[in-house]
Design a protein around this motif. Sequence first.
Motif, PDB file in Angstrom:
ATOM      1  N   LYS A 152      60.080  -1.415  46.647  1.00  0.00           N
ATOM      2  CA  LYS A 152      59.531  -0.133  46.219  1.00  0.00           C
ATOM      3  C   LYS A 152      60.673   1.110  45.684  1.00  0.00           C
ATOM      4  N   ILE A 153      61.695   0.915  46.650  1.00  0.00           N
ATOM      5  CA  ILE A 153      62.934   1.966  46.577  1.00  0.00           C
ATOM      6  C   ILE A 153      63.604   1.436  45.350  1.00  0.00           C
ATOM      7  N   LYS A 154      64.009   0.217  45.155  1.00  0.00           N
ATOM      8  CA  LYS A 154      64.628  -0.149  43.906  1.00  0.00           C
ATOM      9  C   LYS A 154      64.004   0.060  42.869  1.00  0.00           C
ATOM     10  N   GLU A 155      62.649  -0.376  42.867  1.00  0.00           N
ATOM     11  CA  GLU A 155      62.017  -0.075  41.416  1.00  0.00           C
ATOM     12  C   GLU A 155      61.747   1.350  41.076  1.00  0.00           C
ATOM     13  N   THR A 156      61.519   2.044  42.011  1.00  0.00           N
ATOM     14  CA  THR A 156      61.193   3.524  41.830  1.00  0.00           C
ATOM     15  C   THR A 156      62.552   4.207  41.313  1.00  0.00           C
ATOM     16  N   CYS A 157      63.705   3.841  41.657  1.00  0.00           N
ATOM     17  CA  CYS A 157      64.656   4.535  41.357  1.00  0.00           C
ATOM     18  C   CYS A 157      65.330   3.810  40.186  1.00  0.00           C
ATOM     19  N   ASN A 158      65.428   2.584  39.993  1.00  0.00           N
ATOM     20  CA  ASN A 158      66.029   1.804  38.892  1.00  0.00           C
ATOM     21  C   ASN A 158      65.076   2.326  37.532  1.00  0.00           C
ATOM     22  N   SER A 159      63.736   2.662  37.746  1.00  0.00           N
ATOM     23  CA  SER A 159      63.263   3.266  36.562  1.00  0.00           C
ATOM     24  C   SER A 159      63.591   4.406  36.187  1.00  0.00           C
ATOM     25  N   GLN A 160      64.281   5.111  36.751  1.00  0.00           N
ATOM     26  CA  GLN A 160      64.666   6.586  36.362  1.00  0.00           C
ATOM     27  C   GLN A 160      66.106   6.639  35.933  1.00  0.00           C
ATOM     28  N   VAL A 161      66.852   5.557  36.176  1.00  0.00           N
ATOM     29  CA  VAL A 161      68.348   5.743  35.677  1.00  0.00           C
ATOM     30  C   VAL A 161      68.955   4.603  34.726  1.00  0.00           C
ATOM     31  N   ASP A 162      69.895   4.728  34.362  1.00  0.00           N
ATOM     32  CA  ASP A 162      70.394   3.691  33.263  1.00  0.00           C
ATOM     33  C   ASP A 162      71.008   2.569  34.056  1.00  0.00           C
ATOM     34  N   THR A 163      71.426   1.518  33.327  1.00  0.00           N
ATOM     35  CA  THR A 163      71.803   0.354  33.823  1.00  0.00           C
ATOM     36  C   THR A 163      72.747   0.445  34.711  1.00  0.00           C
TER      37      THR A 163
END
Length: 537
Positions: free
Chosen positions: A370-381
């Motif tokens: 959840k932490i990774k998906e939530t964060c990674n959906s808001q930042v670039d690669t």
Amino acid sequence: MAKILLDDEINKLNDSLAKVSYNDKRFTKWKEIIPYTESYIAETLPKVTYEPYKTSILLRTGGTTGRAKLAELSNESVIANISQVRDSIPPYSVGDEVLAISPIFHGFGLIESVLAALGLNMSVDLHPRYDKTIFVKSLIKNKPALILGVPTLFKNLIKDKKLNNSDYTPRAWISGGDTLPETLKHDINVFRETHNESSSLGTGYGFTEGGAAVTISKYNSELSEGSVGYPLPYNNIKIVDPKTGEELGFNEVGEIWVSGPTIMNGYYDRPESTEKAIKIDANGTRWYHTGDLGKINENGELCFGGRDKNLIIVSGVNVFGSEIEPVVLQIPEILDCAVVGMPHEYKMNVPMAYVVLKEGITLDEQLKNKIKETCNSQVDTYHKIYDVVQIDRIPLTALSKVDYKVLEAMNNEKYYVHQHRNSLTFIDCLTQNIICGDYKNEDDRIFACKTALNIWNSVIYDGNFLFYHCRMSHIYLCLATSYARKKESEAVMESLRKAKFHAEEVEKTSDGEIFYTSIFVNKTSHINEKCSKNYTG
């Protein structure tokens, strides 16, 4: 010599004074002291010529990214900083009280919290150490107009039940010493709105080499996200490409350079470090190279981006954790976090997050995803998080700043030692801070000692055999001291035994050269019994 009296000492003193008659001959009345003092000074003390640029204060730098140094601040530097604060802080009145908790061996604590307040005719409620119970009690009782502190202080205060149930809120909260996260800024604003809408929240940016603050937010003005305010009067700030030295434009990230009347004379007894840190341009202006990253937006606000030495280089792209941390902190289960780099097979480094979870929550695979998906959906690669690790607390230095060196060491000890040209450089930075006591409490010091020992033991050491054992002896002594203060006798004895072993190894190979560590540790045989008695509780 002046002495700061703690609350319990003051109570004892008051009790004893209550029994003393006003005419007691053992005491001299203040009105009798004044004329004597004036005449004594005039007749006996030499006349002193004021030298504005002469070094008046030596302040130890924070050492969050390397070995600490002593910054030489001049009379002019201190006075200029006080004048800047006078023109920039919220409206104040003579006799207002400032509550100061930052250590006075630090610029923010000494100059902003104490000297500036006294110079502006305000009184100072000085707390030599943070004790939450005493601290909150003092707030509610004395109701200081201003509170100056680091973000971690405010984070603790707004959660306190007694403070929340009281009618107190300061006229101004002034945060310094570290970045104020947007999430914490929001929580403080909620507290302000529920207690006193007229109070203000100020934040700034500074460093020991600049006296203390070099920027501050304007009174009752909204700052852009990530902003740490505007340059104080007579300060100049520019953003520079650290590789080319060229000045960058608005919203371009580079190294922060600062010039102004508060910049230090240099580092005490470190001419090479001074020459590296302060450069003089063609116009004769002295620019201090902060080593910090930032940008200036269209409004002229400085936006702090992190420390240059803590960069995470992902596939050649510069990424700093302070951009990712606010995104992680949006997740409800997370109480605190710090983002550092971890080694990657072909990207060299990638971001990873150390998180402190709220009470009763543990990090399982579901929450990690959840932490990774939530964060990674808001930042670039390049800013995507590759791993999440739960820890009990974020390690802090003595100045309550995140100790990124410890976290980086935890990531992959062998890798981070290998990254340095000299394999000892990184370990030396960490152990120097342990030896110098750059940790907030004994738990943090033990944590740092164990990390340093793990690093040493994980490295195939093929360098200076003598230096290796000397360092190990140092760290075990520090560990023994910390355990002793925590009354853990078995841990004390084990640490002393290991310290003695390494000291003996030093003696075997030293060819007659004596190290003070080995001298000390070799005397432990006759204090072992004392240790057992003293620390068993």
